[in-house]
Write an enzyme that holds these catalytic residues in place. Structure first.
Site, PDB file in Angstrom:
ATOM      1  N   PRO A 132       0.791  -1.236   0.000  1.00 59.05           N
ATOM      2  CA  PRO A 132       0.000   0.000   0.000  1.00 59.05           C
ATOM      3  C   PRO A 132       0.823   1.286   0.000  1.00 59.05           C
ATOM      4  O   PRO A 132       0.275   2.363   0.230  1.00 59.05           O
ATOM      5  CB  PRO A 132      -0.804  -0.121   1.301  1.00 59.05           C
ATOM      6  CG  PRO A 132       0.065  -0.907   2.209  1.00 59.05           C
ATOM      7  CD  PRO A 132       0.827  -1.865   1.317  1.00 59.05           C
ATOM      8  N   CYS A 133       2.118   1.231  -0.301  1.00 59.65           N
ATOM      9  CA  CYS A 133       2.985   2.399  -0.121  1.00 59.65           C
ATOM     10  C   CYS A 133       2.560   3.635  -0.915  1.00 59.65           C
ATOM     11  O   CYS A 133       2.663   4.738  -0.412  1.00 59.65           O
ATOM     12  CB  CYS A 133       4.438   2.046  -0.397  1.00 59.65           C
ATOM     13  SG  CYS A 133       4.753   1.409  -2.046  1.00 59.65           S
ATOM     14  N   ASP A 134       2.097   3.521  -2.138  1.00 60.95           N
ATOM     15  CA  ASP A 134       1.736   4.690  -2.950  1.00 60.95           C
ATOM     16  C   ASP A 134       0.229   4.818  -3.156  1.00 60.95           C
ATOM     17  O   ASP A 134      -0.214   5.487  -4.087  1.00 60.95           O
ATOM     18  CB  ASP A 134       2.416   4.608  -4.325  1.00 60.95           C
ATOM     19  CG  ASP A 134       3.925   4.679  -4.216  1.00 60.95           C
ATOM     20  OD1 ASP A 134       4.417   5.411  -3.338  1.00 60.95           O
ATOM     21  OD2 ASP A 134       4.610   4.002  -5.000  1.00 60.95           O
TER      22      ASP A 134
END
Length: 167
Positions: A132-134
């Site tokens: 889910p980083c970006d």
């Protein structure tokens, strides 16, 4: 980012909307209030079945998707498991499949970052996760559109690579 309470409310609304129940690929939908997630059992798309036969030389049985919430990133988190059909001594069975090149198999190279994880709150089971980083950059987190955040997230993180057709 989506605050936890907003996530929880939107998850219930998404489930109530019947969007997954009406999805042609969806065999089963289960809202898990205890674990605060949504479990989907899907039949594989034709393209995914072809990719699996070509890349792994295997037949798929079904796909499991689990939508949950990442408290680290304050974002929705998509988990995935793929089950293959197998026959041992003529007895049909399903077995968890751990492909070596999951991005090519799913045809999502360069679109999403996937990794193999052990998820503690799901009995320590092994899942692929869409990192889910970006997410907020991909989905957009402007306040005026917060009420549709999860629906937009689902259209990008699930329907963009699996497709959507009503049953």
């Amino acid at each position: 980012m989506i605050p936890y309470q907003e996530w929880h409310s939107q998850l219930q609304s998404l489930y109530d909307s019947q969007i997954f129940h009406n999805w042609a690929l969806c065999q089963d939908v289960h809202l898990n209030d205890e674990k605060d997630g949504l479990l989907l059992r899907l039949i594989p798309t034709r393209q995914l079945q072809k990719n699996t036969e070509r890349i792994e030389n295997k037949l798929l049985n079904h796909i499991e998707l689990y939508l949950t919430y990442s408290k680290v990133y304050n974002e929705p988190l998509l988990l995935l498991r793929i089950w293959e059909e197998k026959s041992i001594d003529g007895i049909p069975m399903t077995k968890l499949m751990l492909p070596t090149d999951i991005e090519s198999l799913l045809d999502v190279q360069g679109k999403f970052q996937l990794g193999l994880d052990t998820i503690i709150n799901l009995e320590g089971s092994v899942w692929y996760s869409f990192h889910p980083c970006d997410t907020s950059c991909i989905v957009g987190d402007q306040a005026e559109f917060m009420s549709t955040y999860l629906r937009r997230w689902v259209s990008i993180f699930i329907f963009s690579w699996l497709g959507y057709e009503d049953s």
